[in-house]
Scaffold this motif. Sequence first.
Motif, mmCIF file in Angstrom:
data_model
loop_
_atom_site.group_PDB
_atom_site.id
_atom_site.type_symbol
_atom_site.label_atom_id
_atom_site.label_comp_id
_atom_site.label_asym_id
_atom_site.label_seq_id
_atom_site.Cartn_x
_atom_site.Cartn_y
_atom_site.Cartn_z
ATOM 1 N N LYS A 1 0.848 -1.181 0.000
ATOM 2 C CA LYS A 1 0.000 0.000 0.000
ATOM 3 C C LYS A 1 0.882 1.229 0.000
ATOM 4 C CE LYS A 1 -4.101 -1.529 2.442
ATOM 5 N NZ LYS A 1 -5.177 -1.064 3.293
ATOM 6 N N ARG A 2 0.427 2.252 -0.737
ATOM 7 C CA ARG A 2 1.164 3.522 -0.722
ATOM 8 C C ARG A 2 0.191 4.687 -0.843
ATOM 9 N NH1 ARG A 2 2.209 6.032 -5.835
ATOM 10 N NH2 ARG A 2 3.652 7.250 -4.583
ATOM 11 N N PRO A 3 0.574 5.854 -0.279
ATOM 12 C CA PRO A 3 -0.309 7.022 -0.359
ATOM 13 C C PRO A 3 -0.118 7.774 -1.679
ATOM 14 C CG PRO A 3 1.618 7.531 0.985
ATOM 15 C CD PRO A 3 1.781 6.110 0.525
ATOM 16 N N ILE A 4 -1.192 8.329 -2.184
ATOM 17 C CA ILE A 4 -1.128 9.211 -3.356
ATOM 18 C C ILE A 4 -1.937 10.478 -3.047
ATOM 19 C CG2 ILE A 4 -0.723 7.386 -5.057
ATOM 20 C CD1 ILE A 4 -3.710 7.358 -5.634
ATOM 21 N N ILE B 1 -5.241 6.075 -0.685
ATOM 22 C CA ILE B 1 -4.257 5.009 -0.504
ATOM 23 C C ILE B 1 -4.521 4.010 -1.628
ATOM 24 C CG2 ILE B 1 -3.356 3.250 1.069
ATOM 25 C CD1 ILE B 1 -3.339 6.036 2.330
ATOM 26 N N VAL B 2 -3.458 3.593 -2.315
ATOM 27 C CA VAL B 2 -3.649 2.654 -3.416
ATOM 28 C C VAL B 2 -2.855 1.374 -3.143
ATOM 29 C CG1 VAL B 2 -1.752 3.632 -4.802
ATOM 30 C CG2 VAL B 2 -3.607 2.419 -5.950
ATOM 31 N N THR B 3 -3.393 0.266 -3.622
ATOM 32 C CA THR B 3 -2.687 -1.012 -3.536
ATOM 33 C C THR B 3 -1.925 -1.213 -4.842
ATOM 34 O OG1 THR B 3 -4.382 -1.942 -2.113
ATOM 35 C CG2 THR B 3 -3.003 -3.512 -3.300
ATOM 36 N N ASP C 1 -0.300 14.075 -8.131
ATOM 37 C CA ASP C 1 -1.319 13.019 -8.132
ATOM 38 C C ASP C 1 -0.712 11.695 -7.659
ATOM 39 O OD1 ASP C 1 0.150 12.744 -10.489
ATOM 40 O OD2 ASP C 1 -1.594 12.720 -11.824
ATOM 41 N N ASP C 2 0.303 11.196 -8.381
ATOM 42 C CA ASP C 2 0.880 9.909 -7.951
ATOM 43 C C ASP C 2 1.949 10.074 -6.862
ATOM 44 O OD1 ASP C 2 3.298 10.610 -9.212
ATOM 45 O OD2 ASP C 2 2.791 9.535 -11.043
ATOM 46 N N ASP C 3 2.422 11.322 -6.635
ATOM 47 C CA ASP C 3 3.468 11.590 -5.637
ATOM 48 C C ASP C 3 4.664 10.634 -5.764
ATOM 49 O OD1 ASP C 3 2.393 13.843 -4.355
ATOM 50 O OD2 ASP C 3 1.232 12.658 -2.931
ATOM 51 N N GLU D 1 -2.080 -1.228 -10.340
ATOM 52 C CA GLU D 1 -2.748 -0.508 -9.255
ATOM 53 C C GLU D 1 -4.145 -1.058 -9.092
ATOM 54 O OE1 GLU D 1 -2.623 3.630 -10.353
ATOM 55 O OE2 GLU D 1 -0.592 3.821 -9.556
ATOM 56 N N SER D 2 -4.579 -1.211 -7.856
ATOM 57 C CA SER D 2 -5.949 -1.651 -7.628
ATOM 58 C C SER D 2 -6.412 -1.086 -6.301
ATOM 59 C CB SER D 2 -6.013 -3.180 -7.583
ATOM 60 O OG SER D 2 -5.212 -3.642 -6.519
ATOM 61 N N ASN D 3 -7.689 -1.162 -6.071
ATOM 62 C CA ASN D 3 -8.254 -0.813 -4.778
ATOM 63 C C ASN D 3 -7.766 0.512 -4.179
ATOM 64 O OD1 ASN D 3 -9.961 -1.282 -2.631
ATOM 65 N ND2 ASN D 3 -8.291 -2.089 -1.385
ATOM 66 N N PHE D 4 -8.389 1.584 -4.605
ATOM 67 C CA PHE D 4 -8.115 2.890 -4.024
ATOM 68 C C PHE D 4 -9.007 3.059 -2.793
ATOM 69 C CE2 PHE D 4 -5.685 4.960 -7.463
ATOM 70 C CZ PHE D 4 -5.783 3.976 -8.429
ATOM 71 N N GLU D 5 -8.436 3.518 -1.684
ATOM 72 C CA GLU D 5 -9.244 3.727 -0.480
ATOM 73 C C GLU D 5 -8.970 5.114 0.091
ATOM 74 O OE1 GLU D 5 -8.049 0.748 2.503
ATOM 75 O OE2 GLU D 5 -6.523 0.154 1.069
ATOM 76 N N ALA D 6 -9.925 5.595 0.864
ATOM 77 C CA ALA D 6 -9.698 6.834 1.602
ATOM 78 C C ALA D 6 -8.805 6.493 2.789
ATOM 79 C CB ALA D 6 -11.026 7.410 2.072
ATOM 80 N N PRO D 7 -7.952 7.424 3.210
ATOM 81 C CA PRO D 7 -7.083 7.138 4.361
ATOM 82 C C PRO D 7 -7.918 7.055 5.637
ATOM 83 C CG PRO D 7 -6.890 9.447 3.701
ATOM 84 C CD PRO D 7 -7.752 8.774 2.675
#
Lengths: 315, 250
Positions: free
Chosen positions: A126-129, A135-137, B122-124, B218-224
């Motif tokens: 997992k990493r932050p964007i 947070i993306v996997t 965006d991708d940092d 990339e898969s599964n974007f989540e809110a922190p």
Amino acid sequence: MSKILIIAEHDGRELNLSTAKVASCALELSAASTDIVVFGNACADVAEAAAGIEGISRVLLAERAENAAPLAAILAPQIARLADDYDYVLAPSTTFGKDVLPRAAALAGCGQISDIMAVLGARQFKRPIYAGNAIVTVEVPEGCKVFGTVRVASYKAAPGAATQAPIEAIELDVELPAHTRFIELQSGSGDRPDLQTARRVVSGGRGVGSAENFRIIFSLADKLGAAVGASRAAVDAGFVPNDMQVGQTGKIIAPELYIAFGISGAIQHLTGIKDAGTIVAVNKDPEAPIFEVADIGLVGDLFEVIPELDKALGG
Amino acid sequence: MQKILVCLKRVVDYNVRIRVKPDGSGVVTDGVKMSINPFDEIALEEALRIRERGDAEEVIVLSIGNSDWQQQLRTGLAMGADRAILVETPEPVQPLAAARVIRAIVEREQPELVILGKQAIDDDCNQTGQMLAALWDRPQATFASKVELQDGKARVTREVDAGLELIEVELPAVITTDLRLNEPRYVKLPDIMKAKKKPLERLPVAELGVDVEPACRESNFEAPAARSRGIMVSDVNELVAALRDRGLLD
Ligand SMILES: Cc1cc2nc3c(=O)[nH]c(=O)nc-3n(C[C@H](O)[C@H](O)[C@H](O)COP(=O)(O)OP(=O)(O)OC[C@H]3O[C@@H](n4cnc5c(N)ncnc54)[C@H](O)[C@@H]3O)c2cc1C
Ligand SMILES: Nc1ncnc2c1ncn2[C@@H]1O[C@H](COP(=O)(O)O)[C@@H](O)[C@H]1O
């Protein structure tokens, strides 16, 4: 079984704590072995310190005159060569790691995962964007090496080992470029506690008003044994040097206690403090967004609050 | 020098509050304001200042994206770039692929300097400039807050964790920008009109013959995880008591 290589970060004298944090991420990968490579010149002490970290199989010491300063153009070809023997190459997500690792990855023909915050599987992280707002996997396909920088605020330093790992001096037969020269490093914050590893951090923003006024932030920090941080606005205004900036483009920190004075709480700043244990905010504007994330908020004028706080803390 | 190449990435404007799509397939970008990545605006400003000082002849802006990205390239032209190149790809490229594409354009244009942002907001990732420098086998000066050019070299002050590092690199070189390098100019209306007449070349990525496959999936974007709202105290005594309660003062 897989093999991990960690790139040590140090200043020629001391191992940076970020290295032990990367080691703690490596422990989650359950690899067959984890080596640390120390690039430098006359830095046996650094290798000794690296050899004392839990879970380390070997320390490789690559000393040569060219390695004295941490220049990406010099270190990357050496890392890329070493990478032949490893499945993972990890570095801290500090300015050092961010500078050198992508260059090494590209030389090895690989992509890189930046800011690993959690290990989900052997090749899944997992990493932050978007400044930590999502947070993306991410998954590295089979057949590619994993190059990754580890988000140091997400990991505690691996503990000391019961026995020292062996240290091996290595010589890499790699031709190094002469097109890049280190000239000097000006350290901004001198002898103060290190912002990235301090347990407590006291920060000031634009609300502090001047470099002069920042003295009260420094003296409160001294009383608390804290490091001093700042918002970008405070750095841009010249109140404090750049290495004190906390946030998306500054340092990402995870102290037990973070106290913000005169900081509004822009998302770019909050990105840097999300992992703090307790956030305290003092701001004269009750609507300041920082109160939405603060564990303890106090609406007030920092020029009144700080002297009172000084008194309440004694001394 | 002859040419400076500046890379511009189109990103969600930094003022937009990012929302993750409920199905986890990405972040919401429909109907959201898009802008030039702030670090890339700084990169372009620096290139323009170098040209305006008479140290460069031409500033070229480059983007790798779909046809919508012409907007940001036009803004770059309105800021003062001489011409633009859009390498068109339907799918967004990851840093290694972007670096390969930029490398191919560098081969064609032979710039003495390539300036990129230190990171796309965006991708940092903070990777593309370093990867380009590797593939090009040229120096890199990342996180630049000051650039001085003389005698075919650049002296660059870099913002590093320990303070300010000064390095010297021979040109051609890659520089990536930090926020304090400069403050980008505003675009004026007449410049927007003028920019419409400046050349903008569109080049299908396939013509460059480079591998743009993503290096990771990339898969599964989540809110922190949200931090819950805490307590408000009314004075310093209550503040100190709350800190003691939590064992934060010794
Ligand atoms: C790409 C990008 C990256 C960025 N990266 C960062 C980053 O890494 N870190 C960062 O911090 N910012 C970053 N920023 C900037 C960020 O958006 C904000 O502009 C910045 O954080 C604001 O700093 P501030 O809170 O000190 O100033 P302001 O927003 O001006 O807030 C000052 C606050 O002080 C309060 N105040 C004033 N006087 C007093 C007083 N006497 N007592 C108590 N309170 C008082 C005011 O009420 C106000 O809330 C970035 C921006 C961009 C575009
Ligand atoms: N698709 C793209 N088009 C143009 N420039 C890009 C692109 N992707 C990355 N860049 C450049 O590379 C820098 C760093 O991006 P990143 O490595 O993704 O953080 C950006 O600030 C841009 O200057």
